[in-house]
Design an enzyme around this catalytic site. Structure first.
Site, short mmCIF file in Angstrom:
data_model
loop_
_atom_site.label_atom_id
_atom_site.label_comp_id
_atom_site.label_asym_id
_atom_site.label_seq_id
_atom_site.Cartn_x
_atom_site.Cartn_y
_atom_site.Cartn_z
CG LEU A 60 -2.22 0.76 1.19
CD1 LEU A 60 -3.10 0.25 0.06
CD2 LEU A 60 -2.96 0.66 2.51
CG ASP A 61 1.58 3.26 -3.71
OD1 ASP A 61 2.43 2.36 -3.76
OD2 ASP A 61 0.87 3.61 -4.67
NE ARG A 62 6.33 8.12 4.11
CZ ARG A 62 7.54 8.55 4.44
NH1 ARG A 62 8.53 8.47 3.58
NH2 ARG A 62 7.77 9.05 5.64
CB THR A 76 -2.52 4.64 -0.50
OG1 THR A 76 -2.12 5.13 -1.77
CG2 THR A 76 -3.92 4.06 -0.60
#
Length: 246
Positions: free
Chosen positions: A57-59, A61
């Site tokens: 999970l992208d930083r 997001t």
């Protein structure tokens, strides 16, 4: 050891799902060598046992982040995800009115990572990528942003059917509806407007639902959550500007 706690949305003997806040890295990364807070370490200390992150999970997001609690479950879940059997649903705030549901079928150029791809020498062909989206609400704020007399936004539901880097963010940019707060693929004027006018300094993208076959019972399991209080409070404050909702 840290006293910080992550909200646990679901837990059994084999898996645990937490709500990752925006801005928190999943694990140590060369992206930020000075960062000291990571979801893996915080949750490990919180539960008092080793945990295995099952997806990224992208930083920037926020939302659901799934972990296995043992290596056997991690292997079974990784096989399921490699077979593309996990379903995810997101919520996002984007620029402009998205009036109809649809699907984006648009190849994405491979985004090189200077650390993970340091030894890669071959070019990578554009990757197939598919995403569904559907509008949930429209807002029109009486503020001039750019060349328009008012600022229009849509609250969307989204489901990615492939797992490309920044897929949902790049697909919405392709549709000319970039996500609010996206400093890489977004609209700087609208990012600045929401940041300065509403003190919101983040990407407006949240993973709110994950569905998969439980690795032990074999039954379909859906884990869901609400968006965090920061986004909820922003949308509540925008209720006077609501022009349509499902």
């Amino acid at each position: 050891m840290t006293n910080e706690l992550l909200p646990v949305v679901y837990q059994d003997e084999d898996i645990v799902a937490i709500y990752k806040p925006a801005g928190l890295l999943v694990h140590r990364s060369p992206i930020d060598k000075h960062e000291t807070r990571f979801a893996v370490q915080i949750l490990r200390d919180q539960l008092g046992q080793h945990v295995y992150p099952l997806h990224r999970l992208d930083r920037p997001t926020a939302g659901l982040l799934l972990f296995a609690l043992n290596s056997e479950t991690a292997s079974a879940m990784n096989a399921q995800m490699m077979a593309n059997r996990m379903q995810k649903s997101y919520r996002a705030l984007v620029r402009g009115y998205v009036k109809h549901p649809g699907m984006v079928d648009y190849e994405l150029k491979y985004r090189w990572d200077k650390y993970a791809d340091a030894k890669r020498t071959q070019e990578v062909a554009p990757q197939t990528a598919h995403s569904d989206y559907w509008p949930l609400a429209h807002y029109e704020l009486p503020f001039a942003v750019g060349r328009y007399a008012s600022a229009r936004y849509s609250w969307l539901g989204l489901t990615p059917h492939t797992g490309r880097k920044h897929q949902l963010r790049r697909h919405m940019l392709h549709l000319r509806h970039p996500m609010v707060g996206d400093t890489t693929h977004g609209d700087g004027k609208h990012n600045a407007f929401v940041r300065d006018q509403f003190n919101t300094h983040r990407l407006m993208l949240v993973c709110v639902s994950m569905g998969f076959y439980h690795p032990i019972s074999g039954k379909w399991l859906t884990i869901s959550t609400q968006v965090d209080s920061e986004i909820e409070q922003l949308l509540v404050s925008w209720q006077p500007f609501l022009t349509w909702s499902r």
